[in-house]
Design a protein around this motif. Structure first.
Motif, PDB file in Angstrom:
ATOM      1  N   VAL A 286       0.846  -1.188   0.000  1.00 28.02           N
ATOM      2  CA  VAL A 286       0.000   0.000   0.000  1.00 28.02           C
ATOM      3  C   VAL A 286       0.883   1.240   0.000  1.00 28.02           C
ATOM      4  O   VAL A 286       0.673   2.183  -0.779  1.00 28.02           O
ATOM      5  N   ALA A 287       1.889   1.217   0.857  1.00 29.96           N
ATOM      6  CA  ALA A 287       2.776   2.362   0.992  1.00 29.96           C
ATOM      7  C   ALA A 287       3.480   2.659  -0.334  1.00 29.96           C
ATOM      8  O   ALA A 287       3.554   3.805  -0.779  1.00 29.96           O
ATOM      9  N   ARG A 288       3.955   1.611  -0.960  1.00 28.15           N
ATOM     10  CA  ARG A 288       4.674   1.801  -2.209  1.00 28.15           C
ATOM     11  C   ARG A 288       3.781   2.467  -3.249  1.00 28.15           C
ATOM     12  O   ARG A 288       4.160   3.456  -3.887  1.00 28.15           O
ATOM     13  N   ILE A 289       2.581   1.941  -3.384  1.00 28.88           N
ATOM     14  CA  ILE A 289       1.663   2.507  -4.363  1.00 28.88           C
ATOM     15  C   ILE A 289       1.320   3.960  -4.041  1.00 28.88           C
ATOM     16  O   ILE A 289       1.194   4.800  -4.932  1.00 28.88           O
ATOM     17  N   ALA A 290       1.181   4.215  -2.772  1.00 27.17           N
ATOM     18  CA  ALA A 290       0.823   5.581  -2.378  1.00 27.17           C
ATOM     19  C   ALA A 290       2.041   6.497  -2.433  1.00 27.17           C
ATOM     20  O   ALA A 290       1.920   7.713  -2.277  1.00 27.17           O
ATOM     21  N   GLY A 291       3.193   5.913  -2.616  1.00 29.81           N
ATOM     22  CA  GLY A 291       4.405   6.714  -2.690  1.00 29.81           C
ATOM     23  C   GLY A 291       4.847   7.293  -1.360  1.00 29.81           C
ATOM     24  O   GLY A 291       5.370   8.400  -1.281  1.00 29.81           O
ATOM     25  N   VAL A 292       4.585   6.532  -0.295  1.00 29.76           N
ATOM     26  CA  VAL A 292       5.033   6.991   1.030  1.00 29.76           C
ATOM     27  C   VAL A 292       5.744   5.842   1.724  1.00 29.76           C
ATOM     28  O   VAL A 292       5.787   4.726   1.213  1.00 29.76           O
ATOM     29  N   SER A 293       6.301   6.108   2.877  1.00 31.45           N
ATOM     30  CA  SER A 293       6.964   5.048   3.616  1.00 31.45           C
ATOM     31  C   SER A 293       5.913   4.206   4.331  1.00 31.45           C
ATOM     32  O   SER A 293       4.775   4.617   4.512  1.00 31.45           O
ATOM     33  N   GLU A 294       6.344   3.045   4.743  1.00 31.34           N
ATOM     34  CA  GLU A 294       5.437   2.108   5.388  1.00 31.34           C
ATOM     35  C   GLU A 294       4.816   2.727   6.639  1.00 31.34           C
ATOM     36  O   GLU A 294       3.612   2.615   6.865  1.00 31.34           O
ATOM     37  N   ILE A 295       5.644   3.371   7.401  1.00 33.71           N
ATOM     38  CA  ILE A 295       5.147   3.900   8.669  1.00 33.71           C
ATOM     39  C   ILE A 295       4.119   5.005   8.453  1.00 33.71           C
ATOM     40  O   ILE A 295       3.159   5.136   9.210  1.00 33.71           O
ATOM     41  N   THR A 296       4.304   5.761   7.412  1.00 32.11           N
ATOM     42  CA  THR A 296       3.313   6.798   7.109  1.00 32.11           C
ATOM     43  C   THR A 296       1.990   6.169   6.719  1.00 32.11           C
ATOM     44  O   THR A 296       0.922   6.600   7.154  1.00 32.11           O
ATOM     45  N   ALA A 297       2.088   5.135   5.928  1.00 31.94           N
ATOM     46  CA  ALA A 297       0.866   4.416   5.564  1.00 31.94           C
ATOM     47  C   ALA A 297       0.193   3.890   6.813  1.00 31.94           C
ATOM     48  O   ALA A 297      -1.026   3.972   6.967  1.00 31.94           O
ATOM     49  N   SER A 298       0.994   3.348   7.709  1.00 30.13           N
ATOM     50  CA  SER A 298       0.459   2.827   8.965  1.00 30.13           C
ATOM     51  C   SER A 298      -0.307   3.921   9.705  1.00 30.13           C
ATOM     52  O   SER A 298      -1.428   3.735  10.148  1.00 30.13           O
ATOM     53  N   ARG A 299       0.334   5.065   9.800  1.00 29.17           N
ATOM     54  CA  ARG A 299      -0.325   6.171  10.506  1.00 29.17           C
ATOM     55  C   ARG A 299      -1.590   6.608   9.793  1.00 29.17           C
ATOM     56  O   ARG A 299      -2.612   6.890  10.421  1.00 29.17           O
ATOM     57  N   ALA A 300      -1.534   6.648   8.500  1.00 25.68           N
ATOM     58  CA  ALA A 300      -2.720   7.060   7.748  1.00 25.68           C
ATOM     59  C   ALA A 300      -3.873   6.091   8.003  1.00 25.68           C
ATOM     60  O   ALA A 300      -5.010   6.505   8.236  1.00 25.68           O
ATOM     61  N   MET A 301      -3.553   4.807   8.001  1.00 34.68           N
ATOM     62  CA  MET A 301      -4.613   3.820   8.194  1.00 34.68           C
ATOM     63  C   MET A 301      -5.213   3.901   9.587  1.00 34.68           C
ATOM     64  O   MET A 301      -6.394   3.645   9.775  1.00 34.68           O
ATOM     65  N   ARG A 302      -4.390   4.231  10.548  1.00 31.61           N
ATOM     66  CA  ARG A 302      -4.893   4.201  11.916  1.00 31.61           C
ATOM     67  C   ARG A 302      -5.452   5.526  12.383  1.00 31.61           C
ATOM     68  O   ARG A 302      -6.228   5.599  13.320  1.00 31.61           O
ATOM     69  N   GLY A 303      -5.003   6.602  11.749  1.00 33.01           N
ATOM     70  CA  GLY A 303      -5.525   7.902  12.138  1.00 33.01           C
ATOM     71  C   GLY A 303      -5.092   8.360  13.518  1.00 33.01           C
ATOM     72  O   GLY A 303      -5.708   9.236  14.109  1.00 33.01           O
ATOM     73  N   THR A 304      -4.051   7.755  14.060  1.00 29.00           N
ATOM     74  CA  THR A 304      -3.610   8.156  15.400  1.00 29.00           C
ATOM     75  C   THR A 304      -2.827   9.460  15.354  1.00 29.00           C
ATOM     76  O   THR A 304      -3.080  10.367  16.127  1.00 29.00           O
ATOM     77  N   THR A 305      -1.875   9.509  14.444  1.00 30.38           N
ATOM     78  CA  THR A 305      -1.041  10.700  14.336  1.00 30.38           C
ATOM     79  C   THR A 305      -1.496  11.503  13.114  1.00 30.38           C
ATOM     80  O   THR A 305      -2.098  10.957  12.208  1.00 30.38           O
ATOM     81  N   LEU A 306      -1.164  12.766  13.130  1.00 35.29           N
ATOM     82  CA  LEU A 306      -1.558  13.593  12.003  1.00 35.29           C
ATOM     83  C   LEU A 306      -0.772  13.254  10.746  1.00 35.29           C
ATOM     84  O   LEU A 306       0.432  13.031  10.766  1.00 35.29           O
ATOM     85  N   VAL A 307      -1.509  13.207   9.667  1.00 30.40           N
ATOM     86  CA  VAL A 307      -0.925  12.952   8.356  1.00 30.40           C
ATOM     87  C   VAL A 307      -1.547  13.979   7.421  1.00 30.40           C
ATOM     88  O   VAL A 307      -2.717  14.323   7.580  1.00 30.40           O
ATOM     89  N   ALA A 308      -0.771  14.479   6.488  1.00 28.07           N
ATOM     90  CA  ALA A 308      -1.305  15.510   5.583  1.00 28.07           C
ATOM     91  C   ALA A 308      -2.539  14.990   4.838  1.00 28.07           C
ATOM     92  O   ALA A 308      -2.629  13.811   4.506  1.00 28.07           O
ATOM     93  N   GLN A 309      -3.434  15.908   4.591  1.00 27.91           N
ATOM     94  CA  GLN A 309      -4.694  15.559   3.932  1.00 27.91           C
ATOM     95  C   GLN A 309      -4.502  14.721   2.670  1.00 27.91           C
ATOM     96  O   GLN A 309      -5.109  13.669   2.515  1.00 27.91           O
ATOM     97  N   ASP A 310      -3.657  15.216   1.775  1.00 23.80           N
ATOM     98  CA  ASP A 310      -3.556  14.514   0.498  1.00 23.80           C
ATOM     99  C   ASP A 310      -2.799  13.197   0.630  1.00 23.80           C
ATOM    100  O   ASP A 310      -3.062  12.244  -0.088  1.00 23.80           O
ATOM    101  N   THR A 311      -1.865  13.127   1.585  1.00 24.77           N
ATOM    102  CA  THR A 311      -1.187  11.854   1.836  1.00 24.77           C
ATOM    103  C   THR A 311      -2.212  10.826   2.281  1.00 24.77           C
ATOM    104  O   THR A 311      -2.263   9.703   1.776  1.00 24.77           O
TER     105      THR A 311
END
Lengths: 339, 339
Positions: A16-41
């Motif tokens: 998922v991270a690769r396709i989204a062009g982000v690191s794994e951990i960012t994808a993790s954060r995006a999926m969980r919504g715990t930490t802030l992640v930029a809107q478009d990310t």
DNA sequence: AGCCATATTGACAGCGCTGTCATGATTTGC
DNA sequence: GCAAATCATGACAGCGCTGTCAATATGGCT
């Protein structure tokens, strides 16, 4: 011998991270919504997850992160609708918070119960809820040592390992005896299923007898039938009981509503007058008892509530809130028309 | 924000291994008994595990190894003893092989069911068993894509995603109609709970009506009451029905035994003669129906068996055995005495 | 003695994910 | 206009266990 089936080719967070062009951990954060992640990310990750049909792996998540969101539940039976109700309450409440039930059924066998606890603990649940049969010392030790929230349900008469949610079964038995006494009954009998394995039914009976003793009375007869409670057993047992006892002013206290309804059926089939010839009292306040031509005299137990409250206990504990170690949900005597 | 509670200081396999003086992998093998390990090594590892009170972590084991030993089960309800029976069968059989149930209850809500499937799938269960409400396309897609053994239970009339275990609900409805016709009834009515969400009850009713149509008959009345089935609802509904319909040679087909027992109670309370004034037919063969003063005319469904067989399906699939995609456990008409 | 099959053990990497700490990119305040 | 605070992201290691392959030891056989 690898498993025959799923060539476990499920997409991983890394993909998922690769396709989204982000690191794994960012994808993790995006999926969980715990930490802030930029809107478009966030949007990109979500889109990627959607596209891949990504299903997170909670085994990995729990192993890495900490708290499991599974709660182990051990019940003595499911044939009895009482525990089905409790389970419903548990499941409903837990699910609201994204937790899930892992189930074990002990069949009222303490050794089996102990084994179930051991096994369920291997899943590292966040907590444990159980309606103990006659818990072994081994079980109690394990529970205490687990360090988890442990909620014992149904009965609050014994000191809990951790938390108890339920009602005083003994008091319920006492109240029923006092009610019958107050209604003027003096001839009493008890009809139960095999209570040697059912500590709660036993506690009720003991309370019932104790209250009779206070009034200087004893049971005219006590019949305990082997096997689990059922309408059929109650009917059969009532027939047996009335072989030995004369009707007329006789009140029978049953181990629960199922048994009592069976008694009612026997009375109907024999054309006995209820309550004049035969008075009946149950326990649980099942809907069937209240739908009888004459509503059953019984005690309402709040089974779904017990389940919900037990679940809340576990959740509160996990959130670090203080909770009352003994929670009495109470009961209510339903006068009915059979006594 | 680390979890408040368990300072997860549980012993790990590495610690067991160290104490036993062997490598981690050897300890692993000793604990699992899959590969041969020398007698005394085995003993040392077991002793160490015992001493430390070691509880294996199946999350880690599954993540590393492969097959989870959890099976996801999604049921529409637990208030209905039917599903409690099925669950009992499932749990019993799965436990024999060291598998455990993760439970979800959908309350007959397809959207909820879909969400439950998604969530339970995150635990990477080895298989799925479900009694679908009115499964959404989304659910079916997910199930098909999961690559897991998926067993749909109760009904075999629709083509399963993977495997179906149950009975033909439609045929059951038909058989009951034919039975009543053969007994000479010509005046028929149907009384059901809210079958819009219960596809199985609907299938039975449709079968019932179809068989009537074959005989050139139609229902004199069909009453569908909101809410889940219950004895109380059956009693209330029967009263309503008899406001509109005359008794005498009237046969009422109920959506299930709970409802039919309610009808029986109404008849008793009103002093109606069963079956002369009012004949009743149920479905499920619950023990309560058979314990009535007059045993209920109904159809026995093999609920526990369905659970056990569904569990066996999952297990067999996991062992790579071929299994029949449609498994009919059948049913049996119980003539009873109410029709 | 020399060679091979068997029994027993271990090293290594990795399952899929998240906590921790660190880094670069922006913004804010004075 | 520059330090400090804020935001957004990433590198790294490791959760506890098991699959794979390799290594060592042991005994049997010729």
């Amino acid at each position: 011998m690898p498993a025959a089936l799923p060539d476990d080719t499920r997409p991983t967070l890394a993909q998922v991270a690769r396709i989204a062009g982000v690191s794994e951990i960012t994808a993790s954060r995006a999926m969980r919504g715990t930490t802030l992640v930029a809107q478009d990310t966030l949007a990109r990750v979500q889109a990627a997850a959607q596209a891949l049909n990504y299903v997170p792996n909670r085994l990995a998540g729990t192993l890495a992160g900490g708290q499991s969101r599974q709660v182990a539940v051990v019940l003595p039976s499911l044939s009895n609708s009482v525990f089905a109700d409790v389970l419903k309450g548990l499941e409903t409440r837990l699910e609201q918070d994204g937790y899930h039930v892992i189930l074990g059924v002990s069949n009222y066998d303490p050794a089996h119960e102990e084994r179930l606890i051991t096994e369920l603990l291997t899943w590292r649940p966040a907590g444990l809820v159980l309606a103990p049969a006659e818990s072994t010392p081994g079980s109690r030790r394990m529970l205490a040592a687990s360090g988890l929230p442990v909620v014992e349900i149904m009965d609050i008469d014994r000191a809990p390992v951790d938390v108890a949610v339920g009602l005083s079964q003994r008091a319920a038995g006492q109240d029923m005896a006092r009610f019958l006494l107050q209604r003027g009954y003096r001839r009493m009998a008890y009809l139960g299923h095999d209570i040697s394995v059912d500590p709660r039914a036993r506690a009720r009976r003991d309370g019932f007898c104790a209250a009779l003793a206070e009034a200087g009375l004893t049971l005219e007869a006590m019949l305990l039938l082997p096997g689990p409670s059922s309408v059929g057993l109650g009917r059969k047992g009532t027939a047996q009981l009335l072989d030995r006892l004369s009707v007329g002013g006789l009140a029978v206290c049953y181990s629960n509503d199922d048994m009592a309804v069976g008694g009612m059926f026997h009375a109907m089939a024999q054309g006995l007058l209820v309550p004049a010839d035969l008075a009946l009292a149950g326990f649980n306040g099942l809907s069937i008892g209240q739908a009888l031509p004459q509503p059953l005299t019984t005690i309402e137990s709040r089974r779904v509530l017990i389940g919900e409250q037990a679940a809340s206990c576990v959740l509160n504990r996990l959130h670090g809130l203080a909770i009352d170690p003994v929670q009495n949900v109470g009961f209510r005597l339903i006068p009915g028309a059979t006594a």
